[in-house]
Design a protein around this motif. Structure first.
Motif, PDB file in Angstrom:
ATOM      1  N   VAL A  36      31.988  42.675  37.979  1.00  0.00           N
ATOM      2  CA  VAL A  36      32.853  42.323  39.022  1.00  0.00           C
ATOM      3  C   VAL A  36      34.143  42.087  38.280  1.00  0.00           C
ATOM      4  CG1 VAL A  36      33.540  40.916  40.890  1.00  0.00           C
ATOM      5  CG2 VAL A  36      31.338  41.972  40.994  1.00  0.00           C
ATOM      6  N   ASN A  37      35.257  42.747  38.664  1.00  0.00           N
ATOM      7  CA  ASN A  37      36.514  42.486  38.198  1.00  0.00           C
ATOM      8  C   ASN A  37      37.389  41.512  39.548  1.00  0.00           C
ATOM      9  OD1 ASN A  37      36.739  43.687  35.785  1.00  0.00           O
ATOM     10  ND2 ASN A  37      37.398  45.716  36.829  1.00  0.00           N
ATOM     11  N   ILE A  38      38.149  40.403  39.008  1.00  0.00           N
ATOM     12  CA  ILE A  38      38.772  39.809  39.942  1.00  0.00           C
ATOM     13  C   ILE A  38      40.192  39.835  39.464  1.00  0.00           C
ATOM     14  CG2 ILE A  38      39.451  37.288  40.643  1.00  0.00           C
ATOM     15  CD1 ILE A  38      36.588  36.494  40.432  1.00  0.00           C
ATOM     16  N   ILE A  39      40.928  40.602  40.511  1.00  0.00           N
ATOM     17  CA  ILE A  39      42.242  41.064  39.975  1.00  0.00           C
ATOM     18  C   ILE A  39      43.152  40.467  40.945  1.00  0.00           C
ATOM     19  CG2 ILE A  39      43.977  43.172  40.001  1.00  0.00           C
ATOM     20  CD1 ILE A  39      41.138  44.842  40.008  1.00  0.00           C
ATOM     21  N   LYS A  43      46.684  42.393  37.781  1.00  0.00           N
ATOM     22  CA  LYS A  43      46.218  42.024  36.602  1.00  0.00           C
ATOM     23  C   LYS A  43      44.615  41.385  36.761  1.00  0.00           C
ATOM     24  CE  LYS A  43      50.519  40.400  34.956  1.00  0.00           C
ATOM     25  NZ  LYS A  43      50.965  39.744  36.263  1.00  0.00           N
ATOM     26  N   THR A  44      43.805  41.932  35.630  1.00  0.00           N
ATOM     27  CA  THR A  44      42.554  41.663  35.820  1.00  0.00           C
ATOM     28  C   THR A  44      42.346  40.121  35.351  1.00  0.00           C
ATOM     29  OG1 THR A  44      41.750  43.876  35.637  1.00  0.00           O
ATOM     30  CG2 THR A  44      40.180  41.926  35.098  1.00  0.00           C
ATOM     31  N   ILE A 110      38.545  41.534  44.612  1.00  0.00           N
ATOM     32  CA  ILE A 110      37.637  41.450  44.011  1.00  0.00           C
ATOM     33  C   ILE A 110      36.823  42.695  44.336  1.00  0.00           C
ATOM     34  CG2 ILE A 110      35.511  39.934  43.775  1.00  0.00           C
ATOM     35  CD1 ILE A 110      36.889  37.728  44.926  1.00  0.00           C
ATOM     36  N   SER A 111      36.331  43.291  43.124  1.00  0.00           N
ATOM     37  CA  SER A 111      35.596  44.728  43.180  1.00  0.00           C
ATOM     38  C   SER A 111      34.933  44.930  42.111  1.00  0.00           C
ATOM     39  CB  SER A 111      36.889  45.844  43.234  1.00  0.00           C
ATOM     40  OG  SER A 111      37.207  45.948  41.879  1.00  0.00           O
TER      41      SER A 111
ATOM     42  N   GLN B 127      49.238  46.185  43.685  1.00  0.00           N
ATOM     43  CA  GLN B 127      49.331  47.077  42.505  1.00  0.00           C
ATOM     44  C   GLN B 127      47.576  47.208  42.292  1.00  0.00           C
ATOM     45  OE1 GLN B 127      51.455  45.218  39.659  1.00  0.00           O
ATOM     46  NE2 GLN B 127      53.305  45.107  40.621  1.00  0.00           N
ATOM     47  N   THR B 128      46.974  47.486  43.411  1.00  0.00           N
ATOM     48  CA  THR B 128      45.714  47.774  43.008  1.00  0.00           C
ATOM     49  C   THR B 128      45.207  48.917  43.833  1.00  0.00           C
ATOM     50  OG1 THR B 128      45.431  45.509  43.014  1.00  0.00           O
ATOM     51  CG2 THR B 128      43.315  46.472  43.097  1.00  0.00           C
TER      52      THR B 128
END
Ligand code: ZN
Lengths: 124, 168
Positions: A36-39, A43-44, A110-111, B127-128
């Protein structure tokens, strides 16, 4: 003339509607992954492997506001937030790889990570 | 602008604002950013067909600004404003093609355009690109909500005609 244009527009609306339904189903049934990425602001901030994460909660500050993230049993959600709409909290646990948890006021996303499949194959 | 017309616009704006605030009090069963009924658009749809473009734009602008202040969600103004600009432009064009008996159809396109504008603003701000995953849901909800608000507007047109003398 006006009438045939109206008919055409009704058909167009129906096509948009059906495309939306098809897309929604596709998004809903996309399989979930374990990374999971928290962006935030594009920015990650961190990449988490949910299956290996300990159960915990932590706070992500954003200006005067913040989001409280909870990881539990290999799942992730926004447990609490100071944003005005609380949509991110109501979304609940992250469940579809195509549908991220979003907190628009705090610019937080969050994806599931995209390249997870490959990473997994190498790791196992 | 005649005082009478100004008063009409003010009353319609106030009504839209009240509808907007009431809708905020109803919990949204769909926790998806941007998915809502948008009942205040009943007034917008009506205004597009009964007032000049700049008059309608003024009404919407005032409602958006006061609405975001009253709801305490000023950050949302950017999204709702981009959505409303798309929605208004689209409906003002469609007004020439779609007659008033198909108000619901103009409203559907308005809602879909509104959600599209909102989506683009959200992707630009965060920006996602992953946010686009929500777009299909916004299309579906836009069609349904737009048809509903459009039908409501169609329903009030004859009623308002009764109380409003011809001014145009
Ligand atoms: Zn939030």
């Amino acid at each position: 003339m006006k009438k045939s244009k109206t008919t055409l527009l009704i058909v167009a609306a129906a096509v948009i509607f059906l495309a939306g339904i098809t897309g929604s189903l596709f998004v809903l049934f996309a399989p979930k992954q374990s990374a999971v990425n928290i962006i935030q602001d594009g920015k990650t901030l961190m990449t988490l492997r949910l299956s290996e994460e300990k159960d915990r909660t932590f706070v992500l500050p954003y200006g005067d506001s913040s989001n409280t993230i909870e990881i539990k049993d290999g799942r992730i959600r926004v447990k609490d937030a100071q944003c005005p709409d609380k949509t991110c909290v109501h979304t609940g646990w992250l469940s579809s790889s195509a549908m991220p948890i979003v907190c628009l006021p705090n610019h937080l996303v969050i994806s599931f990570a995209d390249s997870e499949g490959e990473v997994d194959a190498v790791a196992e | 602008m005649k005082p009478r017309r100004l008063a009409e616009l003010a009353v319609l704006t106030a009504v839209a604002l009240i509808i907007f605030i009431i809708e905020l009090q109803i919990p949204n069963p769909f926790p998806i950013p941007g998915v809502k009924l948008g009942l205040a658009n009943i007034i917008t749809v009506y205004a597009v067909y009964h007032y000049r473009a700049y008059e309608t734009a003024m009404m919407v602008a005032v409602r958006l600004l006061l609405g975001s202040i009253f709801s305490g969600n000023i950050a949302a103004l950017l999204y709702s404003a981009s959505g409303s600009v798309c929605c208004l432009l689209g409906m003002l064009l469609l007004r020439k093609i779609i007659d008033e008996r198909h108000l619901w159809l103009a409203s559907v396109f308005g809602a879909v355009l509104h959600n599209t504008g909102q989506m683009l603003a959200a992707v630009a701000v965060t920006q996602t690109a992953q946010l686009f995953a929500y777009y299909p849901f916004l299309l579906v909800s836009g069609c349904l909500a737009g048809a509903f608000t459009g039908l409501c507007a169609q329903f009030i047109v004859p009623r308002l005609k009764k109380i409003k003398p011809k001014t145009k």
